[in-house]
Design a protein around this motif. Structure first.
Motif, PDB file in Angstrom:
ATOM      1  N   GLN A 143     121.567   4.931  -1.943  1.00 10.24           N
ATOM      2  CA  GLN A 143     122.549   5.981  -2.201  1.00 10.24           C
ATOM      3  C   GLN A 143     123.231   6.452  -0.909  1.00 10.24           C
ATOM      4  OE1 GLN A 143     121.055   9.915  -3.280  1.00 10.24           O
ATOM      5  NE2 GLN A 143     122.349   9.831  -5.074  1.00 10.24           N
ATOM      6  N   ILE A 281     125.672   9.122  -9.385  1.00 15.54           N
ATOM      7  CA  ILE A 281     124.578  10.087  -9.207  1.00 15.54           C
ATOM      8  C   ILE A 281     125.022  11.068  -8.136  1.00 15.54           C
ATOM      9  CG2 ILE A 281     122.159  10.420  -8.588  1.00 15.54           C
ATOM     10  CD1 ILE A 281     121.635   7.550  -9.404  1.00 15.54           C
ATOM     11  N   GLU A 283     123.565  13.961  -7.116  1.00 14.64           N
ATOM     12  CA  GLU A 283     122.556  14.648  -6.315  1.00 14.64           C
ATOM     13  C   GLU A 283     122.331  13.824  -5.059  1.00 14.64           C
ATOM     14  OE1 GLU A 283     120.327  17.485  -7.387  1.00 14.64           O
ATOM     15  OE2 GLU A 283     122.196  17.809  -8.471  1.00 14.64           O
ATOM     16  N   TYR A 285     122.766  13.485  -0.663  1.00 16.47           N
ATOM     17  CA  TYR A 285     122.929  14.201   0.595  1.00 16.47           C
ATOM     18  C   TYR A 285     122.990  13.170   1.713  1.00 16.47           C
ATOM     19  CZ  TYR A 285     121.941  17.377   4.464  1.00 16.47           C
ATOM     20  OH  TYR A 285     122.007  18.071   5.636  1.00 16.47           O
ATOM     21  N   PHE A 368     120.330  23.799  -1.393  1.00 21.55           N
ATOM     22  CA  PHE A 368     120.381  23.747  -2.862  1.00 21.55           C
ATOM     23  C   PHE A 368     119.014  24.024  -3.488  1.00 21.55           C
ATOM     24  CE2 PHE A 368     124.042  21.177  -1.648  1.00 21.55           C
ATOM     25  CZ  PHE A 368     125.025  21.707  -2.464  1.00 21.55           C
ATOM     26  N   ASP A 369     117.957  23.882  -2.708  1.00 22.11           N
ATOM     27  CA  ASP A 369     116.617  24.039  -3.272  1.00 22.11           C
ATOM     28  C   ASP A 369     116.030  25.417  -3.006  1.00 22.11           C
ATOM     29  OD1 ASP A 369     116.779  21.378  -4.055  1.00 22.11           O
ATOM     30  OD2 ASP A 369     116.125  20.701  -2.068  1.00 22.11           O
TER      31      ASP A 369
ATOM     32  N   SER B  67     129.101  16.788 -15.448  1.00 24.60           N
ATOM     33  CA  SER B  67     129.470  15.521 -14.820  1.00 24.60           C
ATOM     34  C   SER B  67     129.494  14.435 -15.882  1.00 24.60           C
ATOM     35  CB  SER B  67     128.488  15.160 -13.709  1.00 24.60           C
ATOM     36  OG  SER B  67     127.253  14.757 -14.246  1.00 24.60           O
ATOM     37  N   ARG B 112     128.883  19.243  -5.753  1.00 26.42           N
ATOM     38  CA  ARG B 112     128.071  19.610  -6.924  1.00 26.42           C
ATOM     39  C   ARG B 112     128.636  20.869  -7.545  1.00 26.42           C
ATOM     40  NH1 ARG B 112     121.940  19.098  -4.526  1.00 26.42           N
ATOM     41  NH2 ARG B 112     122.394  17.370  -3.111  1.00 26.42           N
ATOM     42  N   PRO B 123     127.330  19.113  -0.078  1.00 23.98           N
ATOM     43  CA  PRO B 123     126.100  19.162   0.712  1.00 23.98           C
ATOM     44  C   PRO B 123     126.288  18.723   2.158  1.00 23.98           C
ATOM     45  CG  PRO B 123     126.103  17.201  -0.645  1.00 23.98           C
ATOM     46  CD  PRO B 123     127.337  17.986  -1.021  1.00 23.98           C
TER      47      PRO B 123
END
Lengths: 460, 166
Positions: A143, A281, A283, A285, A368-369, B67, B112, B123
């Motif tokens: 990714q 996808i 999600e 970083y 984000f967490d 999404s 996001r 991010p």
């Protein structure tokens, strides 16, 4: 018998005599440990070629299958994990060593007459090494790799006029897809290494032609009219054969380097594969490997109006500076007489280190967490304040602002915000935002804003 | 003792040099033109734009942003997962949809959607966008681009587009 055979080979090929002449060519005395980094960079390259060929026998350079083949290499193939680790730490060693080598030759002004072309071929080798590092990171086709290709293309796209074309060249089309990886693979394993081999050959021929530079001495400036005569006299007076008088240090350092790389490959192992290379996808970083992490930080911290200039002009200025260095080919070599040179090298290494640490921390990234604030942090049973603390998390305030160690670091820490801002000031900032903060009037109702302000007003 | 070469061999030599250089250049051109052309081919080809269904209209609630994933315009058979693209799709009302690009306009990282905060967050370098795609904070120079969306036979369809580059 063996002597006869070797004699025959040498008579017909001349190779043994030529090799002996190269190995035993006279070099200046007392060169010392500072001179080992060039040969170590070359050795790291050979290590990359060897481990790279091994990995290429199992790696499938297809956008759809590379990830699975990497999993196979890492998890099932005999020695696969070790070889990936060697290739990764070998790449790290090569980048680091060529950085030290170029710093050393600059500090000792070894680029001065008659070795200007040694510097220029080395400068191109430095750029090619960085190109290998970037393309190699992408071949770890997970990714992060696919997003790095997109980020790379977006950076190229900032270039005026040709930017979009370069971006399309990088992506191999309108979007990332089946064509993207094969091209990076071909560049990484054929095209760039072929150029590196060629340039290392020229670089070594030049080293033999002009000899290894002697240790610089303050008060002995380089004068093109007399330098060659004085160098020859030095060799005749005090020269020692390269092998083994100087070469033993190269071998010892090279062995230490290879052992370190192998040890790291065993103990630390290769970087983990991230999630699969699926651009849908979200999600994700993406962050570069360590050797480009400092540049990632530069792009995050650059003032917005300078950013395009940095992206476009930065590499060009860096390249131009490298080319300009050998223009100053006369005069003092000793760093004692060239304080600006020493300052420049210290400045560049410090800058890279500072930005590298910043990139490692990446405080500008929202967290984000971030976990909801626990009761012992909220310290209240007032329903408005409790609701405000919950909204502080749910509405994303906590992604960027920390309270008592919970939350991101992008915005100011709000642990004791009430000590420095009145409720009205806090309300104004939340409602109207700031240069780096959204105007929450578009997100929050006035009751919600009041609750958050009530909560923040307890922070002192 | 030999006499100086007469003009005839000199002319012959010059002729042979020229023809050898010209032929070598021709060999180089025959090799390099197709190779360079092949490498640059992606610059000449434009992919068609096609409509891709991303789900039935009833799957999406009014006011919600989710999404959706769809396939690129003309994926190569070996592209695998890399042929996929995503978009942030919002149902504005009964019949209107908006599809935002997932690519931050700063450097292309995936943004996001944070539904409670009604913001898009990036991010990589902390770019933030309001729900309508306009920049609210951080380094992004432009609003989030949108994709064309339409509803056909009860299906929401998004038109494929190149990755937005500066």
């Amino acid at each position: 018998m063996l002597d006869t055979l070797l004699g025959w080979i040498d008579d017909r090929s001349g190779l043994i005599t030529a090799t002996r002449r190269v190995l035993q060519h006279p070099v200046p005395p007392r060169t010392g440990w500072w001179y080992v980094f060039g040969s170590a960079t070359g050795l790291a390259f050979l290590l990359q070629v060897a481990t790279g060929i091994a990995l290429a026998t199992a790696y499938v350079p297809s956008s759809g299958q590379a990830y699975d083949s990497l999993r196979f290499i890492s998890e099932q193939a005999l020695l696969g994990r070790f070889l990936r680790g060697m290739h990764y730490f070998g790449a790290s060693a090569m980048v680091l060593l060529i950085g030290i080598h170029v710093s050393r030759t600059y500090l000792m002004a070894a680029y001065k007459f008659p070795r200007e072309l040694n510097w220029l071929t080395g400068a191109v080798l430095l750029l090619l090494t960085l190109a290998l590092a970037f393309t190699g990171q992408l071949l770890r086709w997970d990714q992060t790799a696919v997003w790095s290709v997109i980020v790379g293309a977006a950076q190229a796209g900032r270039m005026p006029i040709v930017g979009e074309q370069i971006a399309r060249f990088i992506l191999a089309g309108d979007t990332l897809g089946g064509a993207t990886l094969s091209r990076f693979f071909a560049f990484h394993v054929f095209f760039i290494p072929a150029l590196v081999f060629l340039l290392i050959g020229v670089h070594l021929l030049l080293v033999l032609r002009h000899g290894i530079s002697e240790r610089p001495k303050a008060g002995e400036p380089v004068d093109p009219a007399t330098y060659r005569r004085r160098y020859d006299e030095l060799l005749q007076r005090e020269g020692v054969p390269f092998w083994p008088d100087a070469a033993w240090r190269d071998v010892v350092f090279g062995a230490a380097m290879v052992s370190t790389v192998a040890l790291l490959a065993v103990i630390v192992g290769p970087p983990d594969l991230g999630p699969p290379p699926d651009p849908s996808i979200l999600e994700a970083y993406p962050r570069p490997d360590w050797y480009f992490l400092w540049y990632f930080a530069v792009l995050a911290m650059a003032p917005q109006h300078l950013e395009t200039i940095i992206i476009v002009a930065g590499p060009l200025v860096f390249g131009a500076l490298l080319l300009l260095v050998p223009m100053f080919n006369k005069g003092e070599r000793s760093v004692r007489r060239r304080p600006m040179a020493a300052l420049l090298v210290v400045f560049i290494w410090t800058m890279i280190l500072v930005f590298w640490v910043a990139g490692e921390r990446a405080d500008w990234s929202p967290d984000f967490d971030a976990a909801p604030l626990p009761a012992q942090v909220v310290r209240s049973t007032d329903p408005t304040i409790v609701a405000g603390a919950k909204l502080f998390h749910d509405k994303g305030c906590e992604f960027c602002h920390a309270v008592a160690g919970y939350g991101g670091k992008r915005g100011p820490d709000l642990t004791d915000v009430a000590a420095r801002m009145s409720p009205d000031q806090i309300t104004g900032r939340i409602t109207n935002g700031g240069p780096n903060m959204p105007a929450y009037v578009r997100v929050l109702t006035s009751e919600e804003t009041a609750a958050i302000v009530a909560f923040l007003n307890t922070r002192r | 003792m030999e006499s100086a070469p007469s003009p005839a061999p000199l002319q012959r030599r010059r002729f042979l040099t020229r023809i050898s250089v010209a032929l070598s250049a021709a060999i180089g051109a025959v090799l390099s033109v197709p190779v360079v052309g092949f490498l640059l081919a992606p610059l000449m080809q434009r992919e068609p734009r096609v409509w891709r269904p991303v789900g039935g209209v009833d799957q999406f609630k009014v006011g919600e942003t989710v999404s959706v994933r769809f396939e690129d315009a003309s994926p190569l058979p070996w592209a695998g997962a890399t042929a996929r693209t995503a978009a942030w799709l919002r149902r504005e009302d009964e019949s209107r949809f908006t599809a935002y690009s997932v690519h931050c306009t700063h450097l292309g990282c995936p943004v996001r959607w944070i539904s409670d905060a009604k913001l898009f967050l990036c991010p990589c370098h902390g770019g933030v966008y309001y729900a309508d795609g306009t920049v609210s904070a951080g380094p992004p120079p432009r609003p989030l681009p949108t994709y064309p969306v339409r509803v056909r036979r009860g299906q929401v369809e998004i038109q494929t587009s190149p990755i937005p580059i500066a």
